[in-house]
Write a protein that holds these residues in place. Structure first.
Motif, PDB file in Angstrom:
ATOM      1  N   ASP A  54       0.843  -1.184   0.000  1.00  0.00           N
ATOM      2  CA  ASP A  54       0.000   0.000   0.000  1.00  0.00           C
ATOM      3  C   ASP A  54       0.879   1.234   0.000  1.00  0.00           C
ATOM      4  OD1 ASP A  54      -2.747  -1.012   0.119  1.00  0.00           O
ATOM      5  OD2 ASP A  54      -2.153  -1.840   2.054  1.00  0.00           O
ATOM      6  N   SER A 195      -5.268  16.432   2.327  1.00  0.00           N
ATOM      7  CA  SER A 195      -4.578  16.752   1.081  1.00  0.00           C
ATOM      8  C   SER A 195      -3.916  18.119   1.155  1.00  0.00           C
ATOM      9  CB  SER A 195      -5.544  16.695  -0.107  1.00  0.00           C
ATOM     10  OG  SER A 195      -6.610  17.605   0.073  1.00  0.00           O
ATOM     11  N   TYR A 280     -11.778  11.632   2.003  1.00  0.00           N
ATOM     12  CA  TYR A 280     -10.635  12.387   1.500  1.00  0.00           C
ATOM     13  C   TYR A 280     -11.159  13.664   0.840  1.00  0.00           C
ATOM     14  CZ  TYR A 280      -8.538   7.735   1.926  1.00  0.00           C
ATOM     15  OH  TYR A 280      -8.125   6.520   2.389  1.00  0.00           O
ATOM     16  N   LYS A 291     -12.311   0.544   1.180  1.00  0.00           N
ATOM     17  CA  LYS A 291     -10.987  -0.034   1.013  1.00  0.00           C
ATOM     18  C   LYS A 291     -11.085  -1.523   0.690  1.00  0.00           C
ATOM     19  CE  LYS A 291      -7.999   3.063   3.663  1.00  0.00           C
ATOM     20  NZ  LYS A 291      -6.989   3.139   4.736  1.00  0.00           N
ATOM     21  N   PHE A 309     -13.970   4.048  -5.845  1.00  0.00           N
ATOM     22  CA  PHE A 309     -13.436   5.324  -5.381  1.00  0.00           C
ATOM     23  C   PHE A 309     -14.126   6.425  -6.176  1.00  0.00           C
ATOM     24  CE2 PHE A 309     -10.218   8.633  -4.724  1.00  0.00           C
ATOM     25  CZ  PHE A 309      -9.999   8.486  -3.362  1.00  0.00           C
ATOM     26  N   PHE A 326      -9.937   0.655  -4.513  1.00  0.00           N
ATOM     27  CA  PHE A 326      -8.675   1.155  -3.977  1.00  0.00           C
ATOM     28  C   PHE A 326      -8.404   0.487  -2.643  1.00  0.00           C
ATOM     29  CE2 PHE A 326     -11.148   3.507  -1.050  1.00  0.00           C
ATOM     30  CZ  PHE A 326     -10.315   4.095  -0.106  1.00  0.00           C
ATOM     31  N   SER A 328      -5.576   2.055  -0.519  1.00  0.00           N
ATOM     32  CA  SER A 328      -4.938   3.032   0.354  1.00  0.00           C
ATOM     33  C   SER A 328      -4.826   4.350  -0.397  1.00  0.00           C
ATOM     34  CB  SER A 328      -3.550   2.551   0.806  1.00  0.00           C
ATOM     35  OG  SER A 328      -2.761   2.186  -0.320  1.00  0.00           O
ATOM     36  N   ALA A 329      -4.709   5.442   0.372  1.00  0.00           N
ATOM     37  CA  ALA A 329      -4.569   6.764  -0.227  1.00  0.00           C
ATOM     38  C   ALA A 329      -3.860   7.674   0.757  1.00  0.00           C
ATOM     39  CB  ALA A 329      -5.934   7.341  -0.601  1.00  0.00           C
ATOM     40  N   LEU A 337      -4.054  13.709  -4.204  1.00  0.00           N
ATOM     41  CA  LEU A 337      -4.101  12.438  -3.481  1.00  0.00           C
ATOM     42  C   LEU A 337      -3.380  11.400  -4.320  1.00  0.00           C
ATOM     43  CD1 LEU A 337      -7.758  11.969  -2.139  1.00  0.00           C
ATOM     44  CD2 LEU A 337      -5.687  12.302  -0.787  1.00  0.00           C
ATOM     45  N   VAL A 339      -3.329   7.446  -4.752  1.00  0.00           N
ATOM     46  CA  VAL A 339      -4.258   6.369  -4.409  1.00  0.00           C
ATOM     47  C   VAL A 339      -3.776   5.062  -4.999  1.00  0.00           C
ATOM     48  CG1 VAL A 339      -6.650   5.595  -4.496  1.00  0.00           C
ATOM     49  CG2 VAL A 339      -6.146   8.046  -4.420  1.00  0.00           C
ATOM     50  N   ARG A 340      -3.639   4.061  -4.166  1.00  0.00           N
ATOM     51  CA  ARG A 340      -3.340   2.695  -4.626  1.00  0.00           C
ATOM     52  C   ARG A 340      -4.648   2.078  -5.057  1.00  0.00           C
ATOM     53  NH1 ARG A 340      -2.692  -1.777  -6.344  1.00  0.00           N
ATOM     54  NH2 ARG A 340      -1.424  -3.470  -5.457  1.00  0.00           N
ATOM     55  N   ARG A 352      -2.416   9.287  -9.316  1.00  0.00           N
ATOM     56  CA  ARG A 352      -2.425  10.626  -8.754  1.00  0.00           C
ATOM     57  C   ARG A 352      -3.748  11.296  -9.129  1.00  0.00           C
ATOM     58  NH1 ARG A 352       1.766  12.715 -11.074  1.00  0.00           N
ATOM     59  NH2 ARG A 352       3.261  12.455  -9.379  1.00  0.00           N
TER      60      ARG A 352
END
Length: 752
Positions: A54, A195, A280, A291, A309, A326, A328-329, A337, A339-340, A352
């Motif tokens: 992550d 952020s 977020y 998640k 997301f 997603f 994680s972020a 942000l 973001v995975r 991104r």
């Protein structure tokens, strides 16, 4: 929808002055990084992102990842060329800059010795980092990182106070920011939703008794707002951007997200029932999603349906799905942000999400890739289409080939007609790396899917459906779901009412309730034991004669005939279903009160259909040949003998003694049991004595092959039951009797 309102108690006198150390309000930061954010925004070439990891930090020059598992690896990767460095320590955190803090503990709060790395370039990463001993500095705890500002906390005089620290000249400069008597404050999770890397959002209790509030601290100095909670309003996780602040909130009216434009008192309320999803902010857009990761692999459970997301404009309410899932972020530079997550088009990786100057929908860019597709595919399988009962004896092997090995897999098997199901779970394979394919093998033991008390009967006949679900271990992308069907077949058996290949004994209680008692072999060729009971229904006391007659009505399941007290004979056609083994009754005809005994279930005429015999009060024996018709199951009767009045029970056994057709057992009034071998033309050879002492039993029931040795058996019932295994030899057709528990719990029953 979202709606705006001015909330009078949200802003306490509009602002609260947050006092910083006397340094002009500005905090010292690390030198400028070598890769400015603007240059990174324009970058199009993606770099590798570690699998099974992550994102936990991101700056202008690179990102910080953490692998999952008990001993995580912390790796910083540079955008410029994809090179990376592994950071030592049991804990690491990033906060929107190229600054990374590692610690000797396993969490931010537990780490007492900190190492502060400048990772703007490989050269700065190789330079000596800044070391800080929180105990020596005064007993602080690290609670987060906002840009290049470390968030610290310390308990003083039973109150928690919040501090900010920056690196200046190789040491930490610490300043008080919040907290004290009647002003208890706690920092939020900097990795969750911020952020704006130059600010922090704190949860505070103000006054006595304390009133919950959110407090914004701008590390550039000046005044910052306090958002007080009204009664019955409970703030949850929050987020902050350069332009807005938002948090989840519980109210009596429901769940939602509260949002403010920073510096203004107009509240936006966005209904949102997903209280557990993180929040977020990307500029003036709220971002949420569920998640994706496996929460409880030990229990074979994973989340198969995930909320994507999604961003929603605070101003207009407009929505857009940016990523299908997603895991994680974290905050990035420029209000972005990192973001995975993943999309079907670009696969898994680090994305991104950046605010736009015109306030429009945020931009999305893939900046690092795992090289994995978000989609798992089934590339092959080994599954049956049909199975016989004999093929099930040793079990059945199934196999599926998946395009990816890093997936948790669940396989289920369902008997379609009954709905009974079993399943098995496999966690993601630790032995498979680099996205290699995976083979999932499963051995089904071929036993009944309903397994009360661990008893294992053969699988029921009928259609089965297998289902395989594969959930990406990375948590990104949809689950693979594939299904298929096959059929189990077996020859019909005279006493197999639920198509599982074992003999069932029907018993009627004195209260008229009918039960089906399943048997299971103790050992092949030995005795049998009770394997479960199913209540069929009540009202059967209206009949004075009940007889299992095999398949006389054209289906594969055995049927039952029942004579009421007016002499009307009724047919209950078998369905093969365990919980409802009979269809609605059909009237066969009247006048059957003339008969003393009825016996059915054997093929006496050699035409493949079960027949019925009956003795009248004069002692004459009649044959009712089976027709296979549900509306007229018997042909006209034919007299085939006389002098049968000496018997008080007849039992049609099927081929019990090795002859060419079905046989009969007849018990005389002295308790002697006689065998009549069928010739196959509806007549019998001269009787043979089986033995004496059978008068103690209230019922003799030929149940077919109950112990699995291929020979027909007999169950004799009193208040209990005795099992007589067949030998196949007409001179001694049964082995010595063995007590069973098939009817041990009954004391006023009729068995047939």
């Amino acid at each position: 929808m979202n709606r705006a309102r001015t909330h009078g108690r949200r802003l306490a006198a509009a602002t609260v002055t947050i006092v910083l150390a006397a340094t002009g309000g500005m905090l010292t930061t690390l030198p400028a990084t070598a890769a400015p954010a603007a240059a990174q925004e324009a970058q199009q070439t993606t770099v590798p992102f570690p699998r099974n990891a992550d994102v936990i930090g991101a700056g202008p020059s690179g990102f910080l990842s953490q692998t999952r598992g008990a001993t995580p690896e912390f790796r910083w990767t540079w955008y410029a060329d994809g090179s990376s460095v592994v950071l030592p320590g049991g804990f690491a955190i990033g906060g929107g800059s190229d600054l990374v803090v590692t610690g000797d503990g396993t969490s931010d709060y537990a780490s007492r010795r900190l190492t502060i790395h400048n990772l703007s370039t490989p050269a700065t990463a190789a330079a000596a980092p800044v070391e800080a001993d929180l105990d020596a500095l005064g007993g602080y705890h690290l609670t987060g990182l906002a840009g290049s500002t470390l968030l610290l906390t310390r308990e003083e005089n039973d109150h928690w106070k919040q501090y900010a620290a920056t690196v200046d000249g190789g040491t930490l400069k610490i300043r008080w920011v919040l907290g004290g008597s009647q002003f208890e404050c706690y920092s939020g999770d900097a990795s969750s939703g911020w952020s704006d890397t130059g600010s922090a959002l704190y949860d505070c209790w103000v006054g006595e008794p304390g009133r919950s509030s959110k407090v914004v601290v701008d590390f550039g100095g000046g005044n910052s707002p306090m958002y007080l909670q009204d009664d019955n309003q409970y703030a949850q996780q929050g987020a902050i951007s350069a332009t807005h602040v938002a948090w989840r909130e519980m109210r009596l009216s429901g769940y939602g997200i509260v949002a403010y434009q920073r510096g203004k008192s107009e509240e936006r309320w966005i209904p949102s029932p997903d209280l557990g999803d993180p929040v977020y902010l990307v500029g003036g857009w709220v971002a949420t999603g569920q998640k994706s990761h496996i929460d409880a692999p030990d229990y074979g459970q994973y989340q198969s349906t995930r909320r994507p997301f999604t961003v929603q404009s605070i101003g207009t309410g407009g929505k857009a799905v940016l990523l299908t899932a997603f895991s994680s972020a974290v905050a990035g530079p420029g209000g972005s942000l990192l973001v995975r997550g993943g999309t079907p088009e670009q696969g898994e990786g680090l994305y991104r999400i950046s605010p736009r100057a015109d306030g429009g929908r945020p931009d999305v860019e893939l900046v690092a890739s795992t090289g994995q597709s978000t989609v798992i595919t089934l590339t092959g399988s080994t599954t049956p289409t049909t199975l016989t009962g004999d093929q099930l004896a040793g079990g059945v092997d199934f196999g599926w080939d998946l395009s990816r090995g890093d997936a948790s897999v669940q396989v289920s098997l369902t008997h379609v007609r009954s709905g009974q199901s079993i399943s098995r779970f496999w966690p993601a394979s630790a032995d498979i790396v680099d996205g290699a394919p995976r083979r999932v093998d499963w051995h089904w033991d071929g036993k009944d899917l309903e397994r009360p008390d661990g008893l294992l009967s053969p699988a029921r006949a009928g259609e089965y459906e297998w289902r395989i679900s594969a959930h990406p271990e990375e948590g990104i992308g949809p689950d693979l779901v594939a299904t298929g069907r096959f059929t189990v077949t077996r020859p019909p058996a005279a006493h197999d009412f639920d198509d599982d290949g074992t003999a069932d004994l029907l018993t009627r209680h004195g209260n008229g309730i009918l039960w089906s008692d399943r048997s299971q072999p103790v050992a092949i060729g030995g005795s049998v034991k009770h394997a479960g009971s199913t209540q069929i229904g009540g009202g059967w006391q209206v009949y004075d004669r009940l007889e299992t007659v095999g398949n006389i009505a054209g289906t594969t399941a055995p049927d039952v005939v029942a004579r009421d007290k007016d002499g009307v004979l009724w047919l209950y056609q078998g369905t093969g279903e365990r919980n409802k083994p009979f269809a609605v009754r059909t009237k066969i005809g009247g006048g059957w009160q003339v008969y003393n005994e009825l016996a059915g279930g054997g093929d006496l005429t050699g035409d493949g259909r079960a027949d019925l015999v009956a003795t009248d009060k004069a002692g004459d024996l009649y044959l009712y040949k089976g027709t296979g018709s549900a509306t007229a199951p018997f042909a006209a009767r034919k007299k085939i003998g006389f002098g049968w009045g000496v018997y008080n029970q007849l039992t049609a056994t099927g081929n019990i003694a090795g002859g060419p057709a079905g046989d009969l057992l007849a018990r005389d009034k002295a308790g002697v049991l006689w065998l009549y071998l069928g010739k196959g033309d509806g007549t019998f050879a001269a009787r043979t004595k089986v033995g004496a002492g059978w008068g103690a039993f209230t019922a003799l029931t030929a149940v077919g092959d109950a112990n699995g040795d291929g020979r027909a058996d007999l169950i004799a019932v009193t208040k209990g039951s005795t099992f007589y295994a067949g030998t196949g030899d007409w001179r001694a057709p049964f082995k010595p009797g063995a007590k069973t528990d098939l009817t041990s719990w009954l004391d006023d029953s009729t068995a047939f």
